[in-house]
Design a protein around this motif. Structure first.
Motif, PDB file in Angstrom:
ATOM      1  N   VAL A  27      -9.979   4.863   2.547  1.00  0.00           N
ATOM      2  CA  VAL A  27      -8.645   5.124   2.029  1.00  0.00           C
ATOM      3  C   VAL A  27      -8.255   6.567   2.320  1.00  0.00           C
ATOM      4  CG1 VAL A  27      -7.216   5.229  -0.035  1.00  0.00           C
ATOM      5  CG2 VAL A  27      -8.942   3.440   0.201  1.00  0.00           C
ATOM      6  N   ASP A  30      -2.857   9.927   2.434  1.00  0.00           N
ATOM      7  CA  ASP A  30      -1.475   9.692   2.809  1.00  0.00           C
ATOM      8  C   ASP A  30      -1.269   8.297   3.391  1.00  0.00           C
ATOM      9  OD1 ASP A  30      -2.928  10.082   5.089  1.00  0.00           O
ATOM     10  OD2 ASP A  30      -1.484  11.418   6.058  1.00  0.00           O
ATOM     11  N   ALA A  31      -2.172   7.355   3.107  1.00  0.00           N
ATOM     12  CA  ALA A  31      -2.041   6.001   3.648  1.00  0.00           C
ATOM     13  C   ALA A  31      -0.754   5.369   3.154  1.00  0.00           C
ATOM     14  CB  ALA A  31      -3.241   5.163   3.236  1.00  0.00           C
ATOM     15  N   PRO A  33       1.830   2.099   2.334  1.00  0.00           N
ATOM     16  CA  PRO A  33       1.556   0.905   1.525  1.00  0.00           C
ATOM     17  C   PRO A  33       0.883  -0.224   2.287  1.00  0.00           C
ATOM     18  CG  PRO A  33       3.753   1.750   1.068  1.00  0.00           C
ATOM     19  CD  PRO A  33       3.238   2.523   2.242  1.00  0.00           C
ATOM     20  N   GLN A  35      -1.130  -0.016   4.981  1.00  0.00           N
ATOM     21  CA  GLN A  35      -2.529   0.353   5.188  1.00  0.00           C
ATOM     22  C   GLN A  35      -3.290   0.369   3.867  1.00  0.00           C
ATOM     23  OE1 GLN A  35      -4.276   0.843   8.082  1.00  0.00           O
ATOM     24  NE2 GLN A  35      -6.055   0.897   6.694  1.00  0.00           N
ATOM     25  N   GLN A  36      -2.641   0.839   2.803  1.00  0.00           N
ATOM     26  CA  GLN A  36      -3.295   0.867   1.501  1.00  0.00           C
ATOM     27  C   GLN A  36      -3.690  -0.536   1.064  1.00  0.00           C
ATOM     28  OE1 GLN A  36      -4.002   3.773  -0.540  1.00  0.00           O
ATOM     29  NE2 GLN A  36      -5.350   2.156  -1.297  1.00  0.00           N
ATOM     30  N   HIS A  37      -2.819  -1.510   1.358  1.00  0.00           N
ATOM     31  CA  HIS A  37      -3.131  -2.897   1.031  1.00  0.00           C
ATOM     32  C   HIS A  37      -4.400  -3.342   1.753  1.00  0.00           C
ATOM     33  CE1 HIS A  37      -1.654  -7.372   1.033  1.00  0.00           C
ATOM     34  NE2 HIS A  37      -2.623  -7.178   0.178  1.00  0.00           N
ATOM     35  N   ASP A  39      -6.735  -1.448   2.924  1.00  0.00           N
ATOM     36  CA  ASP A  39      -7.862  -0.711   2.357  1.00  0.00           C
ATOM     37  C   ASP A  39      -8.337  -1.370   1.066  1.00  0.00           C
ATOM     38  OD1 ASP A  39      -7.802   1.207   4.381  1.00  0.00           O
ATOM     39  OD2 ASP A  39      -6.466   2.542   3.275  1.00  0.00           O
ATOM     40  N   ASP A  40      -7.381  -1.747   0.227  1.00  0.00           N
ATOM     41  CA  ASP A  40      -7.731  -2.353  -1.058  1.00  0.00           C
ATOM     42  C   ASP A  40      -8.460  -3.679  -0.883  1.00  0.00           C
ATOM     43  OD1 ASP A  40      -6.513  -0.219  -2.279  1.00  0.00           O
ATOM     44  OD2 ASP A  40      -4.672  -1.298  -2.814  1.00  0.00           O
TER      45      ASP A  40
END
Length: 317
Positions: A27, A30-31, A33, A35-37, A39-40
């Motif tokens: 993570v 500055d990822a 949304p 990319q954050q998804h 990552d999650d």
């Protein structure tokens, strides 16, 4: 439970095939949304199957609201289309099992479907969980669900029976884009149809996709397993190349653990490990007993679909 696989990153060799889908990895502060998804998704996911459908009528407000209260990571639901082109959240092709109507869902307009009782059946079928407030619940539109929960929740949508609806994929992607769910990293799409998933990927490559598979013995008593749609061979014959073919358009596979009333086990820890080694997440459906949940947690799967997200969360915690 095994968690080491959650920190793995996906191979750079898949970057071109995935188009604009960024690859899961550590993570970044500055990822975005999307990319954050992704990552999650490297952490274990509790997927509320048609909502908390062990506690309330599937795909109704009580089921989804209870799933949110139980802190499920995803609200899972099936999407189909009415005779007048509206997207509704409903599992079966026919309305007989979970409403007081009968016939094919696709033959009904939204107004006609809204007049049905989609809750009373649950009280009759599951008296231990019955609640008078469940009677009279309506079939929901996808818009209604998204408008209620917005981007506060994540959605795990199945394209149901795409062969019945000529423009289901286009209508669904348009709806998700209009509601901002793609850019907010709030949605996954799954299907048994690889062609349907590939169509979605062409329409919007930022939507994570999961290829559903269903393994079973082609003949009763046969030890050899096959996959329902032929997207892979049987689990014991599935090769790295088979998984890599899925990885060209999807980030994961969704598979059954058992088949039939005798609960014949169709996948094992080796299957999970091989899929993950080919950069695919493994989400398993639909597990409601703690013994099965714990077995899968020990295998290190990436997520479990369940009608009882409270039971699963108790084990994960």
């Amino acid at each position: 439970m095994s968690v080491s696989h959650r920190q793995r990153t996906l191979g750079l060799a898949t970057m071109t095939a995935l188009g604009s889908i960024a690859l899961p990895g550590p993570v970044a502060a500055d990822a975005g949304p999307i990319q954050q998804h992704l990552d999650d998704l490297q952490s274990f996911q509790v997927i509320a199957h048609r909502g908390a459908s062990g506690h309330a009528p599937e795909a109704t407000w009580p089921a989804f609201e209870q799933a949110v209260e139980m802190e499920a990571d995803y609200l899972e639901m099936d999407v189909q289309m009415t005779a007048d082109g509206e997207l509704v959240v409903f599992h079966d092709e026919t309305i007989d099992r979970t409403t007081d109507g009968e016939g094919d869902l696709k033959d009904y307009t939204l107004e006609e479907l809204k007049a049905l009782d989609a809750g009373s059946w649950f009280n009759d079928e599951f008296p231990d969980y019955a609640d008078d407030e469940y009677a009279g619940n309506e079939i929901l539109t996808l818009d209604e669900v998204i408008e209620r929960f917005g981007t506060d929740e994540r959605y795990y949508l199945e394209i149901k029976s795409p062969e019945l609806y000529s423009d289901l994929e286009e209508s669904l992607v348009e709806a998700l884009e209009d509601h901002g769910l793609v850019e907010s990293g709030s949605v996954i799409i799954q299907s048994f149809s690889d062609e349907s998933l590939k169509t979605v990927h062409e329409l919007n490559a930022d939507i994570p996709l999961v290829q559903l598979v269903w393994y079973y013995p082609e003949e009763e008593g046969d030890d050899e397993l096959v996959e329902w749609t032929g997207v892979t061979p049987g689990p014991e014959e599935t090769t790295d190349e088979d998984f890599q073919a899925i990885r060209e358009y999807a980030v994961g596979v969704g598979t059954n653990l058992t088949y039939g009333e005798e609960e014949l086990q169709v996948i094992d820890a080796d299957f999970v490990e091989q899929a993950q080694a080919n950069d695919l997440l493994v989400h398993v459906y639909t597990i409601n007993e703690e013994e099965g949940m714990q077995r899968l947690l020990d295998w290190g799967v990436d997520g479990i679909f369940t009608n009882f997200p409270d039971r699963l969360n108790a084990l994960v915690e």
